[in-house]
Design a protein around this motif. Sequence first.
Motif, short mmCIF file in Angstrom:
data_model
loop_
_atom_site.label_atom_id
_atom_site.label_comp_id
_atom_site.label_asym_id
_atom_site.label_seq_id
_atom_site.Cartn_x
_atom_site.Cartn_y
_atom_site.Cartn_z
N UNK A 237 0.85 -1.18 0.00
CA UNK A 237 0.00 0.00 0.00
C UNK A 237 0.89 1.22 0.00
N UNK A 238 1.15 1.77 -1.15
CA UNK A 238 2.15 2.84 -1.21
C UNK A 238 1.63 4.13 -1.80
N UNK A 239 0.39 4.16 -2.20
CA UNK A 239 -0.09 5.41 -2.81
C UNK A 239 -0.73 6.30 -1.76
N UNK A 240 -0.64 7.60 -1.94
CA UNK A 240 -1.21 8.52 -0.96
C UNK A 240 -2.73 8.52 -0.99
N UNK B 308 3.60 4.30 -8.51
CA UNK B 308 3.11 4.98 -7.34
C UNK B 308 3.91 4.82 -6.06
N UNK B 310 5.01 6.41 -2.91
CA UNK B 310 4.58 7.62 -2.23
C UNK B 310 5.75 8.57 -2.10
N UNK B 320 4.55 0.00 1.71
CA UNK B 320 3.63 0.41 2.75
C UNK B 320 4.05 1.65 3.49
N UNK B 321 4.68 2.58 2.81
CA UNK B 321 5.17 3.76 3.52
C UNK B 321 4.87 4.99 2.69
N UNK B 322 3.67 5.07 2.23
CA UNK B 322 3.30 6.22 1.43
C UNK B 322 3.16 7.44 2.29
N UNK B 323 3.01 8.58 1.64
CA UNK B 323 2.92 9.80 2.43
C UNK B 323 1.52 10.00 2.99
N UNK B 324 0.59 9.33 2.43
CA UNK B 324 -0.78 9.54 2.89
C UNK B 324 -1.16 8.57 4.00
N UNK B 325 -2.44 8.56 4.33
CA UNK B 325 -2.89 7.60 5.33
C UNK B 325 -3.35 6.35 4.60
N UNK B 326 -3.06 5.26 5.21
CA UNK B 326 -3.22 4.01 4.46
C UNK B 326 -4.15 3.00 5.09
#
Lengths: 255, 333
Positions: A237-240, B308, B310, B320-326
């Motif tokens: 899960x890497x997309x914002x 994609x 982040x 699993x370390x995107x800038x958004x909330x996950x």
Amino acid sequence: MEQPVISLSGASASLGARPVLRGIDLTVRRGEVVALLGANGSGKSTAVRAVVGQVPLTSGELELFGTPRRAFRDWARIGYVPQRTTAASGVPATVREVVSAGRLARTRLGLPRKADREAVRRALELVGMADRAGDSVNALSGGQHQRVLIARALAGEPELLIMDEPMAGVDQASQQVLADTLRQQVAGGTTVLLVLHELGPLEPLIDRAVVLRDGCVVHDGPPPKAVGQHALPGHDHVHPHADTASEPIRTGLLT
Amino acid sequence: MDILGYDFMQRALLAAVLVGITAPAVGIYLVQRRQAIMGDGIGHVALTGVALGFLTGTNPVWTAVLVSALGAVAMELIRWYGKARGDLALAMLFYGGMAGGVLLINLSPNGSNANLTTYLFGSITTVSQGDVQAICLLAAFVMAITLGLRRQLFAVCQDEEFARVTGLPVRVLNLLLAITAAVTVTVAMRVVGLLLVSALMVVPVAAAQQATRGFAMTLAAAIGIGVIVTLSGTVYSFYVDVPPGASIVVLAIAVFGVITALAAPLARRRARRAELLAPREERCTLEVPGSRSPAGATAVSAPSSGSGFGSGSGSGSGPGFGSGDDVEVRPSG
């Protein structure tokens, strides 16, 4: 009935003038594995930092092992894994030196004995970092560094592990090592409270999930099931996301 | 060695060794906590203490210990409680210490700015028997704290929040470290001087850590470098009439330069060895399909952002370390 390990009731806390926790209840019983979930800014990190006494409560009660927080002195029973920062320390330190710091929960101001060095060695072996004991922590990858921080918490042989985002910035191989380590600890009777961004490889271990939004508990029960493509095995899960998404956003990557 | 025939030189060399040990031993914790400049601040405050000694007719070493310890504790308290304007409060303390020193020395009957100069830049010829006794006592205290409590101080300076959760008396240790730093400043002021004492706390540590991997090794190497430069700088000052503080600090910086130059190839070799330990493919082997020649320059600038990562993936760049909330939440009963 047995005393809960963590009992937080009606807890409020502020960072500066901003209220971050607005009256949350959180109970963790012996042997449980509880995940704190929520969006960025929902207060989940503040909640665990309040539990370990690093954020003062403006109201509410906190009891650890049945003792009010103010009277609690038995910190060796708690192993804390703070959120990993990427900032390197000013002076180099070896992996063993960092992990040994965790043992100070038992040795305090005394000198380390043979049993203490043994505990440090065991902790390093648990996370598979024994062969890197003499290396500088600055030379490690993010995942290896996280393993060291967990070994540091385990070196004190705690009954309760509190971890803040242990999977953030951790490569796949290290995630697996961490999940295995945690499974062993849980099998040995350790209680775990951890902040997670997503359930990921830890999902099968988690007994209960507490979801925070805007400083309030919005869910306390079985872990929420992943939906859609997020349920696919190995989904990264890497997309914002948008900030207040209660529905996962689908990027259409796999559709 | 005719240089050892002089009493004042024996005293100066003894003081130099003690300074060479104690200054880096305290400095390593300040560097670790990114407070390398703190020694400098304490040095300024100690000047008021020196002048107070002249004014009251007591040995300036003791009044300097007292005043600089108070100043160091004040700085530590500002670090705890002062949040927004902490830097201004510190600046006030620095300048107040300097100005207070000059003011008091000129008020005292037999004092002048000339007296202060020997404390500002160090002076080997004026180290008295009483000074040496005081320096020995104070140095013993500094070594007992910095070496005896090194595991605890390391933990506090490396990760203060974690140290508090282990139940260590972090506040007491921080205050102890501040007082120890103040004592070290006064130990060192007769040899290197108050304006340069901070350099001897920081530069040997900076030099040592170019070539070391661990904290204990860095501590030992920094003390070794400290003793070498204070001894040779003091001897140099005997033959060439310059303030010892200046020659010691210039020497220390030279050592830093040499070690940095030597350590670079060493680090490269270490990196190569690490590469061998973790074998991976030499270069990317994936053939990217569609290697079309673009019509315009803009066409190549953005390959499909669908993969994609982040923006916040940072150095870890793990999954699993995107800038958004996950978190996927289905608010259910």
